[in-house]
Design an enzyme around this catalytic site. Structure first.
Site, mmCIF file in Angstrom:
data_model
loop_
_atom_site.group_PDB
_atom_site.id
_atom_site.type_symbol
_atom_site.label_atom_id
_atom_site.label_comp_id
_atom_site.label_asym_id
_atom_site.label_seq_id
_atom_site.Cartn_x
_atom_site.Cartn_y
_atom_site.Cartn_z
ATOM 1 N N CYS A 67 0.818 -1.116 -0.060
ATOM 2 C CA CYS A 67 0.147 0.105 -0.048
ATOM 3 C C CYS A 67 0.861 1.372 0.023
ATOM 4 O O CYS A 67 2.142 1.099 -0.437
ATOM 5 C CB CYS A 67 -0.850 -0.068 1.196
ATOM 6 S SG CYS A 67 -0.292 -0.096 2.773
ATOM 7 N N HIS A 100 13.638 -16.068 11.825
ATOM 8 C CA HIS A 100 13.521 -16.311 13.192
ATOM 9 C C HIS A 100 11.980 -16.271 13.638
ATOM 10 O O HIS A 100 11.446 -16.678 14.567
ATOM 11 C CB HIS A 100 14.127 -15.144 14.202
ATOM 12 C CG HIS A 100 15.560 -14.993 14.244
ATOM 13 N ND1 HIS A 100 16.375 -14.473 15.146
ATOM 14 C CD2 HIS A 100 16.538 -15.882 13.326
ATOM 15 C CE1 HIS A 100 17.674 -14.737 14.721
ATOM 16 N NE2 HIS A 100 17.735 -15.434 13.869
#
Ligand code: RB5
Length: 222
Positions: A67, A100
């Site tokens: 966006c 992670h």
């Protein structure tokens, strides 16, 4: 097998989406979930939902949402259970978020990064893999557990159950927070009074407060 990627963008990210599809499409299977035509008045949740759901259902491996800033798309995407979305405008976060945190949706702001940086970010994100290391799995499980805790979804609206404290929006038991509420009200009243006095002194000097609507949207806020 090629990586399956769903991509979506509102008007703020439309052009960047088209270019990323051209570039990434050479190496991954890209599903374009819209917008399919440029519409200056469209709303990002309309594209976030199909991308987010298709990631959450495992129909694709990753999602990319664009966006203007990446923020609205990110906020909306994270409302979908199973989606872990983040705005990453640096390559370290774009790959480390996957390694992670098992990030599965990358959000980009087309008004913040240009096409070359966006391509590098997308490539860093798509090439990365979750390490599956014990400590990351443990943290991921704790994140996933947040999605199924009822107090995270109905805390604000629900009535207190018998024997249970009603919570304020901040999660503070309402009765503990009464003092703070009174203090806040008093402070607000004082502020209102000060503002009234200032207004009288300065007269009726009304100014536009800087809400600028661009020409391209015909005066309507985008
Ligand atoms: C649209 O003008 C803009 O608000 C939207 O694309 C996005 O930046 C929201 O976060």
């Amino acid at each position: 097998m090629r990586l399956r990627v769903a991509i979506g963008a509102d008007h703020g990210g439309f052009e960047l989406k088209q270019e990323l599809i051209r570039r990434l499409g050479q190496n991954v299977d890209v599903s374009d979930m819209g917008a399919h035509v440029y519409d200056a008045h469209d709303d990002y949740p309309d594209y976030v939902v199909p991308v987010g759901r298709s990631v959450a259902r495992g129909e694709v491996d990753r999602g990319i949402l664009i966006c203007g800033s990446g923020v609205g798309a990110c906020v909306a995407a994270n409302k979908i259970a199973g989606v872990r979305a983040c705005v990453c405008h640096d390559t370290y976060s774009a790959h480390q978020g996957v390694e992670h945190d098992d990030l599965n949706v990358l959000c980009l702001g087309a008004r913040v990064v240009g096409v070359e940086v966006a391509t590098e970010l997308a490539v860093a994100f798509l090439m990365a893999r979750f390490t599956g290391e014990e400590r990351h799995l443990r943290r991921l499980e704790k994140v996933k557990a947040l999605e199924v805790q009822p107090e995270n979804t109905d805390r604000v609206e629900r009535e207190a159950a018998p024997g249970e404290s009603a919570l304020t929006d901040e999660g503070i038991p309402a009765e503990d927070d009464e003092g703070a509420e009174d203090e806040q009200e008093e402070a607000d009243d004082e502020e209102d009074e000060d503002e009234e006095e200032e207004g009288e002194e300065e007269g009726e000097d009304e100014e536009d407060d800087g809400d600028i609507d661009s020409e391209e949207d015909g005066g309507r806020k985008q």
